[in-house]
Scaffold this motif. Sequence first.
Motif, PDB file in Angstrom:
ATOM      1  N   VAL A 132       0.847  -1.202   0.000  1.00 36.28           N
ATOM      2  CA  VAL A 132       0.000   0.000   0.000  1.00 36.28           C
ATOM      3  C   VAL A 132       0.879   1.249   0.000  1.00 36.28           C
ATOM      4  CG1 VAL A 132      -1.666   1.352   1.329  1.00 36.28           C
ATOM      5  CG2 VAL A 132      -1.954  -1.126   1.136  1.00 36.28           C
ATOM      6  N   LEU A 133       1.949   1.238   0.792  1.00 30.58           N
ATOM      7  CA  LEU A 133       2.843   2.392   0.850  1.00 30.58           C
ATOM      8  C   LEU A 133       3.502   2.650  -0.511  1.00 30.58           C
ATOM      9  CD1 LEU A 133       4.626   1.886   4.307  1.00 30.58           C
ATOM     10  CD2 LEU A 133       2.692   3.374   3.761  1.00 30.58           C
ATOM     11  N   GLU A 134       3.673   1.583  -1.304  1.00 31.28           N
ATOM     12  CA  GLU A 134       4.258   1.745  -2.637  1.00 31.28           C
ATOM     13  C   GLU A 134       3.387   2.615  -3.546  1.00 31.28           C
ATOM     14  OE1 GLU A 134       7.113   0.595  -4.373  1.00 31.28           O
ATOM     15  OE2 GLU A 134       7.834   0.362  -2.328  1.00 31.28           O
ATOM     16  N   THR A 135       2.098   2.722  -3.241  1.00 33.63           N
ATOM     17  CA  THR A 135       1.194   3.497  -4.093  1.00 33.63           C
ATOM     18  C   THR A 135       1.202   4.986  -3.743  1.00 33.63           C
ATOM     19  OG1 THR A 135      -0.734   3.130  -2.637  1.00 33.63           O
ATOM     20  CG2 THR A 135      -0.306   1.479  -4.347  1.00 33.63           C
ATOM     21  N   LEU A 136       1.914   5.367  -2.691  1.00 32.78           N
ATOM     22  CA  LEU A 136       2.042   6.780  -2.312  1.00 32.78           C
ATOM     23  C   LEU A 136       3.204   7.424  -3.055  1.00 32.78           C
ATOM     24  CD1 LEU A 136       1.689   6.413   1.579  1.00 32.78           C
ATOM     25  CD2 LEU A 136      -0.088   7.193  -0.005  1.00 32.78           C
ATOM     26  N   THR A 137       3.183   8.734  -3.160  1.00 29.45           N
ATOM     27  CA  THR A 137       4.345   9.442  -3.688  1.00 29.45           C
ATOM     28  C   THR A 137       5.453   9.379  -2.636  1.00 29.45           C
ATOM     29  OG1 THR A 137       3.780  11.599  -2.729  1.00 29.45           O
ATOM     30  CG2 THR A 137       2.809  11.054  -4.885  1.00 29.45           C
ATOM     31  N   PRO A 138       6.716   9.612  -3.012  1.00 31.39           N
ATOM     32  CA  PRO A 138       7.791   9.560  -2.019  1.00 31.39           C
ATOM     33  C   PRO A 138       7.549  10.449  -0.799  1.00 31.39           C
ATOM     34  CG  PRO A 138       8.738   9.535  -4.211  1.00 31.39           C
ATOM     35  CD  PRO A 138       7.257   9.768  -4.385  1.00 31.39           C
ATOM     36  N   VAL A 139       7.112  11.686  -1.017  1.00 28.54           N
ATOM     37  CA  VAL A 139       6.889  12.589   0.122  1.00 28.54           C
ATOM     38  C   VAL A 139       5.698  12.134   0.953  1.00 28.54           C
ATOM     39  CG1 VAL A 139       6.274  14.943   0.802  1.00 28.54           C
ATOM     40  CG2 VAL A 139       8.000  14.575  -0.971  1.00 28.54           C
ATOM     41  N   GLU A 140       4.621  11.689   0.294  1.00 29.71           N
ATOM     42  CA  GLU A 140       3.468  11.172   1.037  1.00 29.71           C
ATOM     43  C   GLU A 140       3.878   9.983   1.903  1.00 29.71           C
ATOM     44  OE1 GLU A 140      -0.328  12.152  -1.943  1.00 29.71           O
ATOM     45  OE2 GLU A 140       0.733  10.238  -2.097  1.00 29.71           O
ATOM     46  N   ARG A 141       4.713   9.122   1.348  1.00 29.13           N
ATOM     47  CA  ARG A 141       5.162   7.946   2.101  1.00 29.13           C
ATOM     48  C   ARG A 141       5.973   8.360   3.317  1.00 29.13           C
ATOM     49  NH1 ARG A 141       7.438   2.467  -0.722  1.00 29.13           N
ATOM     50  NH2 ARG A 141       7.747   1.227   1.172  1.00 29.13           N
ATOM     51  N   ALA A 142       6.878   9.317   3.125  1.00 30.52           N
ATOM     52  CA  ALA A 142       7.702   9.790   4.240  1.00 30.52           C
ATOM     53  C   ALA A 142       6.834  10.401   5.330  1.00 30.52           C
ATOM     54  CB  ALA A 142       8.719  10.814   3.738  1.00 30.52           C
TER      55      ALA A 142
END
Length: 315
Positions: A132-142
């Motif tokens: 699921v985290l893979e579907t976020l943008t890098p900044v959203e994930r951070a």
Amino acid sequence: MRETPSEPNEREKLVTSENNGREQDGATEAFVAHRNLLFTVAYEMLGSAADAEDVLQETWLKWAGVDVGTVRDRRAYLVRITTRQSLNRLRTLGRRRESYVGSWLPEPLLTTPDVAEDVELADSVSMAMMLVLETLTPVERAVFVLREVFDLAYDEIAEAVEKSPAAVRQIAHRARAHVAARRPRGEVTATESRKALAAFQRAVETGDLQGLLDILSPDVVLLGDGGGIKQAVLRPVTGADKVARLMLGGLSKLPVVMTMDRAQVNGHPALVVRLDGELDTVVAVRFDEGRITGLYAVRNPEKLSHMREEATLSR
């Protein structure tokens, strides 16, 4: 007339050397004390233990050049460095994964029992959540990881991702809604997970098609990651009947001895498959309301090196 500063005498050199030594010792102690936390941050950001280890090396090199005597909160400072290094690497990895052969799955970790006991940490590093985290943008994930998993304040996260606190709050809200729509639908206890996994293992080992259909959700999805090195399904396989017949049909043709053992992988029960005694596949599962809705089979040998010894994760 201005006097030219004289060279430091031997006593001044000794004091300076002792101070530098103490600062270096302090830097090392702080890094070692927070190493497991920093590895966990990097792993949750990247989904790769190998890349997380590289980020830790980069973090240490940055940290070693800091005057630690001026750092008020060493934990926050180290997390900030790790986050920035992870973001840089994540952007590069995104381009690399575009050419990856077949499905890309996170690198599985053999985890210590205390990870499973920390329910929130175990949930955050589960194979299902990592996808699921893979579907976020890098900044959203951070932002999501630092806020929801490590409970950092918005102003601390803002410094780490180089955004304003107001922007970080908006990003956090967006990421939280995105994850909520995709995470497992209901909570499953550790006992339920173990029972479901045991039923799955028993059905696979005995070739019991009906037993397998009983434990698989009608809309179960099988993902395989061979990385172009080992044979694996190149595209997701959906549906209990298709998944069950594919698994049993493939296993019946194996010309070697297969064994399956249960282990704690990413904080949850999983299966470790060996062929003729050699580690071959790690099968992680996603449970929803008592049935298996996701099967994640990692065969890429480059992703199995951290299955030989337990990884220590912490918050």
